[in-house]
Design a protein around this motif. Sequence first.
Motif, short mmCIF file in Angstrom:
data_model
loop_
_atom_site.label_atom_id
_atom_site.label_comp_id
_atom_site.label_asym_id
_atom_site.label_seq_id
_atom_site.Cartn_x
_atom_site.Cartn_y
_atom_site.Cartn_z
N ARG A 65 0.82 -1.23 0.00
CA ARG A 65 0.00 0.00 0.00
C ARG A 65 0.84 1.27 0.00
O ARG A 65 0.65 2.13 -0.82
CB ARG A 65 -1.00 0.02 1.16
N MET A 66 1.74 1.43 0.94
CA MET A 66 2.65 2.58 0.99
C MET A 66 3.98 2.07 1.52
O MET A 66 4.06 1.63 2.66
CB MET A 66 2.10 3.68 1.90
N ASN A 67 5.01 2.12 0.70
CA ASN A 67 6.30 1.59 1.14
C ASN A 67 7.01 2.56 2.07
O ASN A 67 6.54 3.67 2.32
CB ASN A 67 7.16 1.19 -0.07
N GLY A 68 8.15 2.14 2.58
CA GLY A 68 8.88 2.95 3.55
C GLY A 68 9.35 4.29 3.01
O GLY A 68 9.34 5.30 3.71
N LYS A 69 9.75 4.32 1.75
CA LYS A 69 10.20 5.58 1.16
C LYS A 69 9.04 6.56 1.07
O LYS A 69 9.18 7.73 1.40
CB LYS A 69 10.80 5.33 -0.22
N ILE A 88 15.15 3.59 8.62
CA ILE A 88 14.58 2.67 7.63
C ILE A 88 15.40 1.39 7.68
O ILE A 88 16.63 1.43 7.72
CB ILE A 88 14.68 3.27 6.20
N TYR A 89 14.72 0.26 7.66
CA TYR A 89 15.45 -1.00 7.65
C TYR A 89 14.87 -1.92 6.59
O TYR A 89 13.69 -1.83 6.24
CB TYR A 89 15.44 -1.68 9.03
N PRO A 95 22.22 0.45 -3.70
CA PRO A 95 22.91 1.70 -3.37
C PRO A 95 22.14 2.97 -3.78
O PRO A 95 22.16 3.97 -3.07
CB PRO A 95 24.25 1.60 -4.12
N LYS A 96 21.47 2.92 -4.91
CA LYS A 96 20.70 4.09 -5.37
C LYS A 96 19.56 4.39 -4.40
O LYS A 96 19.34 5.55 -4.02
CB LYS A 96 20.15 3.86 -6.77
N LEU A 101 17.15 7.53 0.12
CA LEU A 101 16.59 7.57 1.49
C LEU A 101 17.42 8.48 2.39
O LEU A 101 16.86 9.22 3.20
CB LEU A 101 16.53 6.15 2.06
N LEU A 102 18.73 8.45 2.25
CA LEU A 102 19.58 9.31 3.07
C LEU A 102 19.33 10.78 2.74
O LEU A 102 19.37 11.63 3.63
CB LEU A 102 21.04 8.96 2.87
N ASP A 103 19.04 11.10 1.48
CA ASP A 103 18.72 12.48 1.11
C ASP A 103 17.44 12.97 1.76
O ASP A 103 17.30 14.15 2.06
CB ASP A 103 18.60 12.62 -0.41
#
Length: 104
Positions: A65-69, A88-89, A95-96, A101-103
């Motif tokens: 439904r809605m992912n972590g990102k 986030i785990y 890597p992309k 996610l870090l941004d």
Amino acid sequence: MKDLIKCFLIDDDEDDFEIFRMALSEIDESIHVDYAYNGIEALRKLNEDKTLKPNYFFVDLNMPRMNGKQCLEAIRKDDQLKEVPVYIYSTFADPKTVAELLDL
């Protein structure tokens, strides 16, 4: 008296929630854990109860439904929540995606 630490776990696996809750209670019994099965449910809970503001979010990357990102993006748009640390785990390590996610 110690301040209550509030964590919010967003994960579609109920077993992971139970393991997470038990691990935190072993570390410190003053840690309270709220839980949602996906990002949509989490945002609904947070919008309905403004006292629910956690000290930390722990978010599974791969959820229906809605992912972590997507959930992280929504959290960052909320003025009340945008400064709350989000962890986030996942077993996914592209890597992309990690850089994106870090941004956020």
